[in-house]
Design a protein around this motif. Structure first.
Motif, PDB file in Angstrom:
ATOM      1  N   ASP A 125       0.858  -1.193   0.000  1.00 11.42           N
ATOM      2  CA  ASP A 125       0.000   0.000   0.000  1.00 11.42           C
ATOM      3  C   ASP A 125       0.887   1.235   0.000  1.00 11.42           C
ATOM      4  N   VAL A 126       0.419   2.286  -0.639  1.00 11.32           N
ATOM      5  CA  VAL A 126       1.059   3.608  -0.596  1.00 11.32           C
ATOM      6  C   VAL A 126      -0.011   4.602  -0.176  1.00 11.32           C
ATOM      7  N   ARG A 127       0.236   5.318   0.903  1.00 10.57           N
ATOM      8  CA  ARG A 127      -0.733   6.283   1.414  1.00 10.57           C
ATOM      9  C   ARG A 127      -0.118   7.682   1.382  1.00 10.57           C
ATOM     10  N   ASP A 257       3.615   0.503   2.891  1.00  8.31           N
ATOM     11  CA  ASP A 257       3.656  -0.817   3.502  1.00  8.31           C
ATOM     12  C   ASP A 257       4.395  -1.763   2.570  1.00  8.31           C
ATOM     13  N   LEU A 258       5.422  -2.422   3.104  1.00  7.18           N
ATOM     14  CA  LEU A 258       6.263  -3.311   2.312  1.00  7.18           C
ATOM     15  C   LEU A 258       6.137  -4.749   2.818  1.00  7.18           C
ATOM     16  N   ALA A 259       6.238  -5.699   1.908  1.00  5.75           N
ATOM     17  CA  ALA A 259       6.013  -7.097   2.272  1.00  5.75           C
ATOM     18  C   ALA A 259       7.213  -7.730   2.957  1.00  5.75           C
ATOM     19  N   SER A 260       8.428  -7.311   2.591  1.00  4.27           N
ATOM     20  CA  SER A 260       9.632  -7.992   3.049  1.00  4.27           C
ATOM     21  C   SER A 260      10.408  -7.170   4.069  1.00  4.27           C
ATOM     22  N   PRO A 261      10.810  -7.761   5.208  1.00 10.95           N
ATOM     23  CA  PRO A 261      11.669  -7.052   6.167  1.00 10.95           C
ATOM     24  C   PRO A 261      12.974  -6.580   5.526  1.00 10.95           C
ATOM     25  N   THR A 281       6.026  -0.860   7.763  1.00 14.83           N
ATOM     26  CA  THR A 281       5.751   0.451   7.180  1.00 14.83           C
ATOM     27  C   THR A 281       6.951   1.378   7.295  1.00 14.83           C
ATOM     28  N   VAL A 282       7.254   2.071   6.190  1.00 16.14           N
ATOM     29  CA  VAL A 282       8.233   3.156   6.204  1.00 16.14           C
ATOM     30  C   VAL A 282       7.518   4.441   5.814  1.00 16.14           C
TER      31      VAL A 282
END
Length: 308
Positions: A125-127, A257-261, A281-282
């Motif tokens: 996701d991108v917010r 929101d990113l899927a991979s650590p 999330t970053v």
């Protein structure tokens, strides 16, 4: 008159599966031919309305080497290959009068939508924080380039309640808007068209298939889809001054929101990007949308790097 046609692949009529969009899969060549034919239909429509138009076509799927140059309408110029500035919108500038999005898909997490995602499988996701567009300024004869403004939240507002999730449709439309360019047409499945209509109600949308799921749809015959696209493109270009650009004014707060650590670890190496309290999330703040867009593209590219 100058037009940029950005052509993705997942939203092309007849395409429902990654075997038709992945260069390593058996049905990819057929997907390329369908994609090129729909691009040609839109080129023809633009030139029906504006016979002397300068038409650029940006190959905007995967490798950006999918459209068949020898089969593309010779009246248009093709932007091909990567990496390149503005990514899916390469060739767009302040002199462009209209952008047309062909073969686009709904964002990750929405649907049902055919092959729904945002840039790649790592971005969930991108917010982008901002208020909803002021409905009073829409359709009021605003000059091209002035745009519909989506402002940053007022002090004290909860960014989680004012942030808008954007996929490739919204991210690219906002970048066009940053340059004062309206997105006048979008084609894809019904979910993609609904996403575009929510952002830019005045834009012409052409649903070429009804999504039944991630890899299933009821699709128009390709020739019927091309006929509709040609007529719609001519109409959209003719009405371009009535369609306001989607402009997001800064400063803008962005959360991804990113899927991979591993991707999160890489993302925090970029200046200004920090890890939030959430596990995936970053976030960063950008002074304007052009800066935000380029940093989002960088983080998407970092997401393709695998641990050594």
């Amino acid at each position: 008159m100058k037009a940029l046609i950005s052509v993705d692949m997942e939203g092309i009529s007849g395409i429902v599966h990654s075997s038709e969009t992945n260069p390593e899969r058996y049905d990819y060549q057929r997907g390329r031919e369908l994609m090129t034919a729909e691009a040609n239909a839109v080129i023809a429509g633009v030139l029906d309305a504006e016979p002397t138009a300068d038409v650029l076509v940006a190959d905007a799927h995967g490798t950006f080497r999918n459209l068949l140059p020898e089969q593309l309408d010779r009246r248009a110029r093709l932007v091909r290959g990567k990496p390149r500035a503005l990514n899916m919108l390469a060739g767009l500038d302040e002199e462009t009068d209209a952008a047309l999005f062909v073969g686009y898909h709904v964002r990750a997490g929405e649907g049902p939508g055919v092959l729904a995602h945002t840039m790649n499988g790592e971005i969930l996701d991108v917010r982008v924080t901002g208020r909803a567009p002021d409905e009073e300024v829409r359709g009021t004869g605003r000059a091209p380039g002035e745009g519909v403004q989506v402002t940053a939240p007022k002090p004290g507002e909860d960014s989680r309640t004012t942030a808008r999730s954007l996929g490739e449709i919204g991210l690219n439309a906002a970048m066009a808007g940053h340059l004062g360019v309206p997105v006048v047409l979008l084609s894809g499945d019904d979910a993609a068209c609904a996403e575009a209509a929510a952002l830019i109600p005045e834009a012409v949308t052409v649903p070429v298939k009804e999504a039944l799921g991630m890899a299933a749809a009821v699709t128009l015959h390709p020739e019927e889809a091309r006929d509709r696209l040609r007529r719609a493109a001519a109409d959209a270009v003719s009405r371009r001054t009535e369609i306001p650009p989607l402009a997001l004014t800064g400063p803008l707060d962005v959360e991804i929101d990113l899927a991979s650590p591993h991707t999160i670890d890489l993302a925090t190496l970029a200046p200004g990007v920090s890890r939030t309290a959430g596990a995936r999330t970053v976030a960063f703040t950008a002074p304007d949308y052009g800066t935000a867009y380029r940093l989002i593209l960088l983080l998407a590219q970092l997401a393709t790097i695998r641990p050594a």
